[in-house]
Design a protein around this motif. Sequence first.
Motif, PDB file in Angstrom:
ATOM      1  N   LEU A  10       0.808  -1.220   0.000  1.00 57.43           N
ATOM      2  CA  LEU A  10       0.000   0.000   0.000  1.00 57.43           C
ATOM      3  C   LEU A  10       0.842   1.272   0.000  1.00 57.43           C
ATOM      4  O   LEU A  10       0.514   2.238  -0.688  1.00 57.43           O
ATOM      5  N   LEU A  11       1.928   1.279   0.782  1.00 57.28           N
ATOM      6  CA  LEU A  11       2.664   2.515   1.007  1.00 57.28           C
ATOM      7  C   LEU A  11       3.852   2.718   0.070  1.00 57.28           C
ATOM      8  O   LEU A  11       4.191   3.853  -0.247  1.00 57.28           O
ATOM      9  N   LEU A  12       4.519   1.626  -0.321  1.00 61.61           N
ATOM     10  CA  LEU A  12       5.806   1.807  -0.985  1.00 61.61           C
ATOM     11  C   LEU A  12       5.877   1.267  -2.404  1.00 61.61           C
ATOM     12  O   LEU A  12       6.269   1.986  -3.333  1.00 61.61           O
ATOM     13  N   ALA A  13       5.513   0.001  -2.583  1.00 59.78           N
ATOM     14  CA  ALA A  13       5.816  -0.685  -3.848  1.00 59.78           C
ATOM     15  C   ALA A  13       5.296   0.029  -5.095  1.00 59.78           C
ATOM     16  O   ALA A  13       6.054   0.235  -6.053  1.00 59.78           O
ATOM     17  N   PRO A  14       4.018   0.436  -5.157  1.00 57.15           N
ATOM     18  CA  PRO A  14       3.538   1.062  -6.401  1.00 57.15           C
ATOM     19  C   PRO A  14       4.289   2.344  -6.738  1.00 57.15           C
ATOM     20  O   PRO A  14       4.579   2.620  -7.906  1.00 57.15           O
ATOM     21  N   TYR A  15       4.605   3.124  -5.728  1.00 54.24           N
ATOM     22  CA  TYR A  15       5.242   4.412  -5.961  1.00 54.24           C
ATOM     23  C   TYR A  15       6.718   4.243  -6.343  1.00 54.24           C
ATOM     24  O   TYR A  15       7.245   4.987  -7.173  1.00 54.24           O
ATOM     25  N   LEU A  16       7.378   3.279  -5.718  1.00 55.59           N
ATOM     26  CA  LEU A  16       8.766   3.016  -6.089  1.00 55.59           C
ATOM     27  C   LEU A  16       8.854   2.483  -7.512  1.00 55.59           C
ATOM     28  O   LEU A  16       9.767   2.826  -8.262  1.00 55.59           O
ATOM     29  N   ARG A  17       7.882   1.659  -7.903  1.00 54.40           N
ATOM     30  CA  ARG A  17       7.855   1.179  -9.297  1.00 54.40           C
ATOM     31  C   ARG A  17       7.617   2.345 -10.253  1.00 54.40           C
ATOM     32  O   ARG A  17       8.243   2.438 -11.321  1.00 54.40           O
ATOM     33  N   LYS A  18       6.753   3.268  -9.868  1.00 59.38           N
ATOM     34  CA  LYS A  18       6.440   4.411 -10.726  1.00 59.38           C
ATOM     35  C   LYS A  18       7.637   5.352 -10.878  1.00 59.38           C
ATOM     36  O   LYS A  18       7.750   6.058 -11.884  1.00 59.38           O
ATOM     37  N   SER A  19       8.534   5.349  -9.889  1.00 61.03           N
ATOM     38  CA  SER A  19       9.708   6.228  -9.973  1.00 61.03           C
ATOM     39  C   SER A  19      10.646   5.813 -11.096  1.00 61.03           C
ATOM     40  O   SER A  19      11.437   6.618 -11.579  1.00 61.03           O
ATOM     41  N   GLY A  20      10.594   4.536 -11.499  1.00 65.02           N
ATOM     42  CA  GLY A  20      11.398   4.071 -12.619  1.00 65.02           C
ATOM     43  C   GLY A  20      12.845   3.768 -12.291  1.00 65.02           C
ATOM     44  O   GLY A  20      13.638   3.483 -13.185  1.00 65.02           O
ATOM     45  N   ARG A  21      13.218   3.776 -11.007  1.00 70.65           N
ATOM     46  CA  ARG A  21      14.609   3.498 -10.635  1.00 70.65           C
ATOM     47  C   ARG A  21      14.861   1.998 -10.561  1.00 70.65           C
ATOM     48  O   ARG A  21      13.936   1.200 -10.542  1.00 70.65           O
ATOM     49  N   PHE A  22      16.149   1.633 -10.505  1.00 69.85           N
ATOM     50  CA  PHE A  22      16.532   0.224 -10.441  1.00 69.85           C
ATOM     51  C   PHE A  22      16.653  -0.284  -9.009  1.00 69.85           C
ATOM     52  O   PHE A  22      16.385  -1.450  -8.729  1.00 69.85           O
ATOM     53  N   THR A  23      17.117   0.591  -8.093  1.00 76.18           N
ATOM     54  CA  THR A  23      17.435   0.148  -6.733  1.00 76.18           C
ATOM     55  C   THR A  23      16.940   1.171  -5.715  1.00 76.18           C
ATOM     56  O   THR A  23      16.624   2.316  -6.051  1.00 76.18           O
ATOM     57  N   VAL A  24      16.922   0.762  -4.439  1.00 75.55           N
ATOM     58  CA  VAL A  24      16.533   1.672  -3.362  1.00 75.55           C
ATOM     59  C   VAL A  24      17.550   2.807  -3.198  1.00 75.55           C
ATOM     60  O   VAL A  24      17.160   3.976  -3.100  1.00 75.55           O
ATOM     61  N   PRO A  25      18.863   2.533  -3.154  1.00 70.02           N
ATOM     62  CA  PRO A  25      19.818   3.651  -3.056  1.00 70.02           C
ATOM     63  C   PRO A  25      19.691   4.633  -4.220  1.00 70.02           C
ATOM     64  O   PRO A  25      19.888   5.841  -4.025  1.00 70.02           O
ATOM     65  N   GLU A  26      19.355   4.141  -5.414  1.00 68.49           N
ATOM     66  CA  GLU A  26      19.190   5.046  -6.547  1.00 68.49           C
ATOM     67  C   GLU A  26      17.997   5.978  -6.319  1.00 68.49           C
ATOM     68  O   GLU A  26      18.079   7.186  -6.595  1.00 68.49           O
ATOM     69  N   PHE A  27      16.894   5.440  -5.814  1.00 64.52           N
ATOM     70  CA  PHE A  27      15.733   6.289  -5.516  1.00 64.52           C
ATOM     71  C   PHE A  27      16.072   7.322  -4.445  1.00 64.52           C
ATOM     72  O   PHE A  27      15.743   8.505  -4.578  1.00 64.52           O
ATOM     73  N   VAL A  28      16.746   6.891  -3.379  1.00 66.60           N
ATOM     74  CA  VAL A  28      17.096   7.810  -2.295  1.00 66.60           C
ATOM     75  C   VAL A  28      18.023   8.911  -2.807  1.00 66.60           C
ATOM     76  O   VAL A  28      17.834  10.100  -2.516  1.00 66.60           O
ATOM     77  N   GLY A  29      19.034   8.522  -3.603  1.00 68.03           N
ATOM     78  CA  GLY A  29      19.964   9.509  -4.126  1.00 68.03           C
ATOM     79  C   GLY A  29      19.300  10.522  -5.029  1.00 68.03           C
ATOM     80  O   GLY A  29      19.589  11.733  -4.955  1.00 68.03           O
ATOM     81  N   ASP A  30      18.376  10.076  -5.904  1.00 70.99           N
ATOM     82  CA  ASP A  30      17.709  10.988  -6.829  1.00 70.99           C
ATOM     83  C   ASP A  30      16.649  11.834  -6.119  1.00 70.99           C
ATOM     84  O   ASP A  30      16.514  13.029  -6.402  1.00 70.99           O
ATOM     85  N   ARG A  31      15.889  11.217  -5.214  1.00 73.53           N
ATOM     86  CA  ARG A  31      14.829  11.960  -4.527  1.00 73.53           C
ATOM     87  C   ARG A  31      15.418  13.056  -3.645  1.00 73.53           C
ATOM     88  O   ARG A  31      14.892  14.181  -3.578  1.00 73.53           O
TER      89      ARG A  31
END
Length: 590
Positions: free
Chosen positions: A89-110
Motif C-alpha cells: 500500500l505505502l511503498l511498492a507502487p510508488y517506487l515502481r512508478k519512480s522508474g529506478r533500479f534500486t533503493v539507493p538510486e531512488f534515495v539519491g535521486d529523490r
Amino acid sequence: MTVQGWTFLFVACTFGLYLFVAWRARVRDTRGFYVAGRGVPAVANGIATAADWMSAASFLSMAGLISFMGYAGGVYLMGWTGGFVLLALLLAPYLRKSGRFTVPEFVGDRFESQFARLVALLCALFISFTYVAGQMRGVGIVFARFLEVDVTVGVVIGMAIVFVYATLGGMKGITYTQVAQYWVLIVAFLIPVVAISWQLTGQPVPQLGMGSELKASGQRLLATLDQLHQDLGFSSYTEPFTGSWDKVNVFCTALALMAGTAGLPHVIVRFYTVKNVQAARWSGFWAIFFIAILYLTAPATAAFSRYYVFDSLHGKTEQQLPEWFQTWEKTGLVVWLDDGDGKVAYHGEDQADKNEVFRRGSLSAASFSEIRAQHGAWLSSNGASGEDGRPTLREKGLSGPDRDIMVLAMPEMAGLAAWIIALVAAGGLAAALSTASGLLLVISSSLVHDLYYRMIRPSASERERLRLSRVAIGFAVVVAGLFGIYPPGFVAQVVAFAFGLAASSFFPVLVLGIFSVRVGTAPAVLGMICGIGFTASYILSTVFFGGDKWCFGIRPEGIGAVGMAVNFAVAGLLTPLCRGPSAAARELVA
C-alpha cells in the motif's frame, strides 16, 4: 532407498532444475540483469517474491521459534506478514512508478545527494550481509545432516550453485528460479505436517489437527503441551505475554518486523521487475497469498514438533534415546550431558529466557574434553563453560536442541518415510538459496550500479557494468559463505536483526521520500544515520557484548521499532531548520 540416497536424488534434481531455468533465462544487458527487463507477470512475481521472502528463517527457524516460545512466537507471524500490507500500500507502487533500479538510486535521486545515495548504499550492504548470514547457515545445517558432510563443505556447495545461476541469469534468472524454488519448498513443508497431523490426531488439516484430540491420550494437543510445560518448569505454551515477551516487547518486535519487511532492499527490488504500477499492487496481493500457505501452517508444525521432543526424549535413558536424536547428535546441534542418573532431563532453568537443557552436569574434565573434541565448534559458539569440573551447556534463550533443526528433524521424530525426510531437506535448501540469490543481487547492484556507475564512472559501458556485476556477485558469495561457516547467531535471530536495521534506516526515508515534499537532504540522511546507528549499537551491545537491555527492557529483536522512531524524529525536527528539496525533487514526489 536410504534417507541419504533420497536426499542426493532430490538435491541433484532440484539443483539441476534451478540451473536449467537460469540458463534459459540468461541475460545480456543490465536491464535484464537488475530488473528482469521489467516484464515479469504479476502472478509470477508474487510467487518469486514469496520464495525470496520465505528464507531459511521462515522454513527452518520460524516453526522452531514457535515450538520453543509457544504463543509468543506468533509475533514473527504477525510481523513478517503484516509488513507486506505496508509494502503493497505505502511503498511498492510508488517506487515502481519512480522508474529506478534500486533503493539507493531512488534515495539519491529523490534527495538530490550523492552522499544520501552512499549512506543508503552502505545501509543496503549492511542489511543484506546480515540477512545472508542466516541463509548460508541454513544451507550448512541441511547439508551437514542429510548429506553427512562437514558444514563448511555444505556451505561451499551452496555458494557454488548460487553463484552460477545468479551470475548467469541475473534478476531474470533469479526470478524464474525462485518460482521453481517456491513450489519445492511449499510441497516439502506441507507433506510432512499433513501426514503427522493425520498420524497424531486423525485430522488431515494441520490447522485443525493442532486443536484436536491426540489419538494416544484423548486429550487435546495444546492442553497436553500446556500441562507438560507446567510440569517441566516452562511458561505456558498457549498463554500470551509471559516471561520477557511482555506486551511492550511483542508490540515493538512486531512493529520492527513489519516496517523491516517494507524496507528490505531485496524484497522492494522485486516490485521493480513488473510491467506497471497496477502489476506491482497485484504482485503484493499474490505474494501475501502464497506466503500465507506456509505461514498459517507453521504453528501446527511447531506444536507437533514440540510434542514429539517431549514425548521421545524426556526421562529416557541412553539406551532408549530415539534414532533421530542419535543422528542429529552427530551434527553437534543437539547435545546431552549426563548428570549421573543416566536419564535425559528436559526442563526449564530460567523461565524468563526459557532456557532448555539436555545436560550431563557433573562430568570429569577428561570426559568434557572428549565432548568438546567431538562438538567443539558448536560448544564454543553456544557458550559452553566449565566450573570446578562441572561443565554446563547454556546459551541465552536455548540449551540443547538447536531451534533451526525442529522442522528438519520432525519427519524423523514421527518416523515418516525416507523420501519425505529427504524432501524436507530439499525444501530447506530451496528456501535458503532463493533468498540468498536475491540478497546477492542487491549487493551486486549496490556496488556496481549505485556506487561504480552512478558515483564513480558514469561513462561505464553496458558490457563493462554487466561484467563487474557478475564479479561483484562472486565477491558477495565468498563473504556470505564465510558468514555461513562462522555464523553470528541462529538463523531467525540473525534475520530479525536485519529487519530491525531495515526498519530503522530504509522504511522512514522511503515513506518521507514518497509522501513528503518538505523533507530535504540533510534531515533524510541524518535520520538514516541516527536510526541505523542506534539500532546497530544496541544489538551489538546487548547480544554480542553482554550488555543490559537499557532501553525499557526491549529485546534486540524489537529495538528496530525504537530506531525507526529515532529516524522519523530526527528527520522531522531538522526539516524546518534545513533547506527543503528543489522544484525537480518536488515534481518527482508529485
